[in-house]
Design a protein around this motif. Structure first.
Motif, short mmCIF file in Angstrom:
data_model
loop_
_atom_site.label_atom_id
_atom_site.label_comp_id
_atom_site.label_asym_id
_atom_site.label_seq_id
_atom_site.Cartn_x
_atom_site.Cartn_y
_atom_site.Cartn_z
N TYR A 198 0.86 -1.23 -0.02
CA TYR A 198 0.06 -0.02 -0.08
C TYR A 198 0.75 1.33 0.10
CZ TYR A 198 -2.35 4.04 2.31
OH TYR A 198 -2.57 5.07 2.56
N LYS A 199 1.80 1.41 0.59
CA LYS A 199 2.75 2.48 0.98
C LYS A 199 3.48 2.83 -0.23
CE LYS A 199 3.28 4.69 4.10
NZ LYS A 199 2.52 6.03 4.39
N ILE A 200 3.88 1.68 -1.00
CA ILE A 200 4.73 1.86 -1.92
C ILE A 200 4.03 2.31 -3.32
CG2 ILE A 200 6.11 0.81 -3.95
CD1 ILE A 200 7.30 -1.05 -1.81
N THR A 201 2.71 1.80 -3.36
CA THR A 201 1.54 2.24 -4.48
C THR A 201 1.24 3.71 -4.28
OG1 THR A 201 1.06 -0.10 -4.53
CG2 THR A 201 -0.44 1.48 -5.68
N ASN A 202 0.97 3.87 -2.92
CA ASN A 202 0.44 5.12 -2.48
C ASN A 202 1.50 6.24 -2.78
OD1 ASN A 202 0.08 7.29 -0.06
ND2 ASN A 202 -1.78 6.80 -1.13
N GLN A 203 2.59 6.06 -2.66
CA GLN A 203 3.69 6.85 -2.73
C GLN A 203 3.97 7.15 -4.24
OE1 GLN A 203 8.16 5.80 -2.61
NE2 GLN A 203 7.80 6.69 -0.49
N TYR A 204 3.99 6.26 -5.05
CA TYR A 204 3.80 6.21 -6.49
C TYR A 204 2.94 7.04 -7.03
CZ TYR A 204 4.16 4.96 -11.46
OH TYR A 204 3.95 5.14 -12.55
N GLU A 205 1.42 7.04 -6.52
CA GLU A 205 0.64 7.86 -6.87
C GLU A 205 0.85 9.18 -6.70
OE1 GLU A 205 -3.19 6.63 -5.73
OE2 GLU A 205 -3.19 4.89 -6.66
N GLN A 206 1.42 9.59 -5.33
CA GLN A 206 1.54 11.03 -5.15
C GLN A 206 2.76 11.58 -6.00
OE1 GLN A 206 1.40 11.95 -0.61
NE2 GLN A 206 1.53 9.79 -0.38
N LEU A 207 3.61 10.86 -6.30
CA LEU A 207 4.90 11.20 -6.97
C LEU A 207 4.25 11.54 -8.59
CD1 LEU A 207 7.71 8.96 -5.73
CD2 LEU A 207 7.22 11.48 -5.01
N GLN A 208 3.42 10.68 -8.96
CA GLN A 208 2.82 10.90 -10.50
C GLN A 208 1.95 12.38 -10.32
OE1 GLN A 208 0.27 7.44 -10.83
NE2 GLN A 208 1.19 6.95 -12.82
N THR A 209 1.42 12.49 -9.25
CA THR A 209 0.61 13.98 -9.29
C THR A 209 1.54 15.13 -9.12
OG1 THR A 209 -1.29 12.96 -7.93
CG2 THR A 209 -0.97 15.34 -7.85
N ALA A 210 2.80 15.13 -8.42
CA ALA A 210 3.69 15.99 -8.42
C ALA A 210 4.35 16.18 -9.70
CB ALA A 210 4.63 15.47 -7.44
N TYR A 211 4.49 15.10 -10.45
CA TYR A 211 5.17 15.15 -11.72
C TYR A 211 4.52 16.15 -12.79
CZ TYR A 211 7.73 13.47 -15.99
OH TYR A 211 8.34 13.16 -17.11
N ILE A 212 3.11 15.88 -12.67
CA ILE A 212 2.28 16.41 -13.56
C ILE A 212 1.79 18.11 -13.29
CG2 ILE A 212 1.50 14.25 -14.79
CD1 ILE A 212 -1.27 14.69 -13.53
N TYR A 213 1.81 18.09 -11.97
CA TYR A 213 1.29 19.21 -11.20
C TYR A 213 1.32 20.53 -11.92
CZ TYR A 213 -0.38 22.34 -7.67
OH TYR A 213 -1.29 23.42 -7.17
N ASP A 214 2.73 21.11 -12.02
CA ASP A 214 2.97 22.26 -12.57
C ASP A 214 2.84 22.47 -14.00
OD1 ASP A 214 4.08 23.19 -10.24
OD2 ASP A 214 6.04 22.73 -10.81
N TYR A 215 2.64 21.34 -14.84
CA TYR A 215 2.75 21.43 -16.13
C TYR A 215 0.95 21.63 -16.72
CZ TYR A 215 2.40 19.73 -21.02
OH TYR A 215 2.30 19.47 -22.66
N VAL A 216 0.36 20.75 -15.99
CA VAL A 216 -1.09 21.14 -16.36
C VAL A 216 -1.61 22.16 -15.62
CG1 VAL A 216 -1.35 18.38 -16.38
CG2 VAL A 216 -1.70 19.47 -14.22
N LYS A 217 -1.15 22.61 -14.55
CA LYS A 217 -1.65 23.95 -14.10
C LYS A 217 -1.29 25.08 -15.15
CE LYS A 217 -2.15 25.17 -9.97
NZ LYS A 217 -3.16 25.55 -9.00
N ALA A 218 -0.03 24.83 -15.67
CA ALA A 218 0.04 26.06 -16.63
C ALA A 218 -0.33 25.72 -18.16
CB ALA A 218 1.88 26.17 -16.78
N GLU A 219 -0.41 24.73 -18.53
CA GLU A 219 -0.69 24.25 -19.97
C GLU A 219 -2.24 24.48 -20.16
OE1 GLU A 219 1.25 24.31 -22.75
OE2 GLU A 219 2.76 24.87 -21.10
#
Length: 366
Positions: free
Chosen positions: A130-151
């Motif tokens: 659970y922790k490894i999967t949940n961590q990956y989901e949070q990192l996915q969000t961090a990866y796209i966050y600035d891009y989708v906010k700007a674009e």
């Protein structure tokens, strides 16, 4: 937001151990400290069981020492096993001793210990996934966050509600940007930096161990590669679907995986093996001392004595090897449980022995 690559919902597992561990971790803010506290609590709860088991063994030993000659006479006089058992039963009754009491406490103690070991093992593996999967989901969000906010001018609420396919598409979109354009280089760099910053915020480390959900080993990476992640998360993807999931995972995690490096140095594995050896060594030494008087009264090196001595020597090395395997094969959190559990067992054994001796002397003086 759901992570398509995991093919499962990153939902916290529920159960007795899970609830206790989550509650303790919320309190101490560290999963390693939480498992240490839980281990100490478990050993404290099991101390009375251990005491009664050891006291039962002591009573059996005292009975054997007192009646060694009579038991030997019965074995010599009555070759038939059924008659032997009948006569021994009469001797037990005459001396007011119930051998089943010792056996029962031993069975109860073993059953509880085995149940705790394997249920906790399963729970920690579930929490790890659970922790490894949940961590990956949070990192996915961090990866796209600035891009989708700007674009795409998405709000935080909209980002949180993105579907898996949308998240995957944004990650691939960022990863495939033309790197000959300076603006795209900045976008990709910012995405990778956001992942690193988020990881520092959500990672679970302890002392030298960078990721407690990965084995303490220089062979294991602090950030799991895709194959390891797939096994942990329970992925059931094949062909193009798996290739796409791996591409997405690597886009988000590859830089982090490279920067974090190895997860440990076999320290927990060594500690687990040594602490288990010490625990078994003291138990074997104590048992040998308890049996010494009984066998000396028989004036012979019996087959039973030889068998017990050999069994003790085998377990002295087998248990440490088993614990070494568990610490190298599974997450560091479970390894911490093994180390603390064995150290507590080694430390409390002499105290229990002393308590039994004091109790026995008091009864004899009455």
């Amino acid at each position: 937001m759901v992570n398509l690559a995991a093919n499962i919902l990153a939902v916290a597992p529920t159960g007795l151990w899970e609830n206790i561990i989550f509650t303790l971790s919320d309190w101490v803010k560290n999963y390693a400290l939480a498992i240490i506290l839980l281990t100490l609590f478990i050993k404290l709860i099991l101390l009375p069981v251990d005491y009664f088991q050891r006291r039962g063994n002591a009573k059996m030993q005292a009975f054997q020492e007192k009646n060694a000659q009579k038991m030997q006479e019965i074995q010599t006089k009555y070759p038939d096993k059924n008659i032997q058992n009948q006569k021994l039963g009469e001797l037990y009754k005459k001396e007011g001793f119930n051998p089943m009491g010792s056996c029962l406490t031993m069975i109860i103690s073993m059953a509880i210990s085995i149940a705790v070991f394997f249920t906790l093992f399963g729970s920690l593996n579930g929490i790890s996934a659970y922790k490894i999967t949940n961590q990956y989901e949070q990192l996915q969000t961090a990866y796209i966050y600035d891009y989708v906010k700007a674009e795409y001018s998405l709000t935080d609420e909209q980002i949180a509600q993105l579907e898996d396919t949308q998240v995957d598409a944004y990650i691939l979109e960022i990863a495939s940007l033309d790197q000959t354009v300076e603006e795209n280089i900045v976008t990709l760099t910012n995405a990778q930096l956001a992942v690193k910053l988020k990881y520092e915020e959500v990672k679970e480390s302890f002392l030298w161990i960078k990721n407690v959900w990965i084995p303490d080993s220089p062979i294991a990476r602090a950030i799991a590669d895709f194959d390891t992640y797939a096994g942990t998360a329970g992925l059931k993807l094949e062909g193009e679907e798996r290739e796409k999931a791996e591409q997405i995972y690597n886009a988000v995690m590859s830089d982090l995986e490279e920067s974090e490096g190895v997860n440990g140095y076999f320290i927990l594995a060594v500690l687990a093996a040594v602490s288990t050896f010490l625990s078994q060594y003291f138990a074997t030494k104590r048992k040998k001392k308890e049996n010494q008087n009984f066998y000396e009264k028989q004036n012979s090196q019996t087959q039973q004595q030889q068998s017990q001595a050999m069994s003790g020597k085998v377990m002295l090395f087998v248990f440490p090897i088993i614990m070494l395997f568990f610490t190298l094969s599974y997450n560091s959190i479970f390894a911490i449980y093994i180390v603390v559990s064995q150290l507590v067992a080694a430390a409390t054994a002499p105290l229990i022995t002393k308590l039994i001796q004091v109790t026995s002397k008091k009864k004899e003086s009455k």
